[in-house]
Scaffold this active site. Structure first.
Site, PDB file in Angstrom:
ATOM      1  N   GLY A   1       2.964  -0.901   4.328  1.00 60.13           N
ATOM      2  CA  GLY A   1       3.072   0.503   3.930  1.00 60.13           C
ATOM      3  C   GLY A   1       4.517   0.875   3.694  1.00 60.13           C
ATOM      4  N   GLY A   2       5.160   1.451   4.711  1.00 62.43           N
ATOM      5  CA  GLY A   2       6.513   2.004   4.609  1.00 62.43           C
ATOM      6  C   GLY A   2       7.516   1.105   3.892  1.00 62.43           C
TER       7      GLY A   2
ATOM      8  N   ASN B   1       0.880  -1.175   0.000  1.00 62.77           N
ATOM      9  CA  ASN B   1       0.000   0.000   0.000  1.00 62.77           C
ATOM     10  C   ASN B   1       0.915   1.221   0.000  1.00 62.77           C
ATOM     11  OD1 ASN B   1      -1.795   2.039   0.433  1.00 62.77           O
ATOM     12  ND2 ASN B   1      -2.408   1.402   2.502  1.00 62.77           N
ATOM     13  N   TRP B   2       1.041   1.829  -1.165  1.00 64.68           N
ATOM     14  CA  TRP B   2       1.969   2.958  -1.287  1.00 64.68           C
ATOM     15  C   TRP B   2       1.412   4.244  -0.683  1.00 64.68           C
ATOM     16  CZ3 TRP B   2       4.160   2.521  -7.003  1.00 64.68           C
ATOM     17  CH2 TRP B   2       5.045   1.423  -7.055  1.00 64.68           C
ATOM     18  N   LYS B   3       0.131   4.233  -0.340  1.00 70.81           N
ATOM     19  CA  LYS B   3      -0.510   5.442   0.221  1.00 70.81           C
ATOM     20  C   LYS B   3      -0.248   6.622  -0.723  1.00 70.81           C
ATOM     21  CE  LYS B   3      -0.130   3.257   4.678  1.00 70.81           C
ATOM     22  NZ  LYS B   3      -0.024   3.364   6.124  1.00 70.81           N
TER      23      LYS B   3
ATOM     24  N   HIS C   1      -9.431   1.249   4.895  1.00 69.45           N
ATOM     25  CA  HIS C   1      -8.146   1.447   5.585  1.00 69.45           C
ATOM     26  C   HIS C   1      -8.353   2.427   6.749  1.00 69.45           C
ATOM     27  CE1 HIS C   1      -4.026   2.570   6.433  1.00 69.45           C
ATOM     28  NE2 HIS C   1      -3.678   1.456   5.828  1.00 69.45           N
TER      29      HIS C   1
HETATM   30  P1  13P Z   1       3.228   0.487   7.706  1.00 64.57           P
HETATM   31  O1  13P Z   1       3.729  -0.790   7.111  1.00 64.57           O
HETATM   32  O2  13P Z   1       3.956   1.706   7.217  1.00 64.57           O
HETATM   33  O3  13P Z   1       3.109   0.415   9.188  1.00 64.57           O
HETATM   34  O4  13P Z   1       1.727   0.705   7.140  1.00 64.57           O
HETATM   35  C1  13P Z   1       0.825  -0.337   7.269  1.00 64.57           C
HETATM   36  C2  13P Z   1      -0.366   0.012   6.467  1.00 64.57           C
HETATM   37  O5  13P Z   1      -1.095   0.920   6.810  1.00 64.57           O
HETATM   38  C3  13P Z   1      -0.604  -0.734   5.231  1.00 64.57           C
HETATM   39  O6  13P Z   1      -1.888  -0.511   4.770  1.00 64.57           O
END
Ligand code: 13P
Length: 247
Positions: free
Chosen positions: A230-231, A9-11, A94
């Site tokens: 995410g990160g 999830n690249w946000k 999310h």
């Molecule tokens: P992180 O891996 O950055 O904690 O984010 C998790 C997330 O929200 C994936 O959707």
């Protein structure tokens, strides 16, 4: 055996140049295994990423969708638009959508419904806040999220993924401890078995500060079928590293 998934999830991250570099790295080192890889870039990069990934066996998903089919909803993206581009996954619910865009369990149900009706496979996120966990409300909150979201929705014709993401573990560098993840995933599987038919086919992923160093121990837990990341997914080497360790 349930399918295992490694989902990025690249946000709201990555430039076009980042996308190009990412695809270049994946092209030189990605090898498909029995686990599925799904990358969820921002809407504006979906088509670009699809072109860049070409025939790599990597699936692509959106990070959210509109609960409406079409109409005067400025800024929204519909399931029909995703279908136009052959994008057949979307994240739904999310915690950042719940927290910053006030999405309720009812909104998330509407989104799930329209996704399912239009053959877009949903990755449904659930998770408790720190306060809810401290007040021993975790299971109550998860049950409410699952019950409301799936109320009278028939998921039998799509692939369904649940991502358990404790809000306090997202982007914080604090991963939930193994016992917490194990117990909570088992509870989620119990709840699902009472609400969804064929629930044994549903993959339950963990998300929240997953990285190449902690992923193996988490994946060894009985009810964990992969990750929503995410990160660490912004760096192709880290993400590939996690994917490889899943096999
Ligand atoms: P992180 O891996 O950055 O904690 O984010 C998790 C997330 O929200 C994936 O959707």
């Amino acid at each position: 055996m349930k399918k295992k998934y490694c989902i990025a999830n690249w946000k709201m991250n990555q430039s076009v140049e980042d996308c190009e570099n990412y695809a270049f790295k994946l092209k030189s080192s990605f090898c498909k295994t029995s686990s599925e890889m799904i990358v969820c870039p921002s809407f504006i990069h979906l088509s670009k990423i699809k072109d860049l990934f070409g025939d790599l066996e990597i699936q692509i998903g959106a990070q959210t969708i509109s609960e409406h089919l079409n109409g005067a909803y400025t800024g929204e993206i519909s399931v029909e638009m995703l279908n136009d581009f052959n994008i057949n996954w979307t994240i739904v619910g999310h915690s950042e959508r719940r927290q910053f865009f006030n999405e309720t369990n009812q909104d998330i149900q509407n989104k799930l419904k329209i996704a399912v009706e239009n053959k877009i496979n949903p990755i449904v996120c659930i998770g408790e806040t720190l306060l809810e966990r401290q007040n021993s409300k975790t299971i109550e909150v998860l049950k409410e999220q699952i019950q409301t979201t799936f109320d009278s929705i028939n998921c039998s014709n799509i692939k369904l993924i649940i991502a358990y993401e404790p809000v306090w573990a997202i982007g914080s560098g604090v991963t939930a401890d193994l016992n917490t993840i194990s117990e909570t995933h088992e509870e989620i599987r119990n709840i699902l078995s009472k609400i969804i038919s064929n629930s044994e086919k549903v993959s339950i992923l963990y998300g929240g500060s997953v990285n190449p160093d902690n992923c193996e121990k988490i994946l060894n837990l009985k009810h964990v079928d992969g990750f929503l990341i995410g990160g660490a997914s912004l760096d192709p080497e880290k993400f590939l590293n996690i994917y490889r360790k899943m096999n």
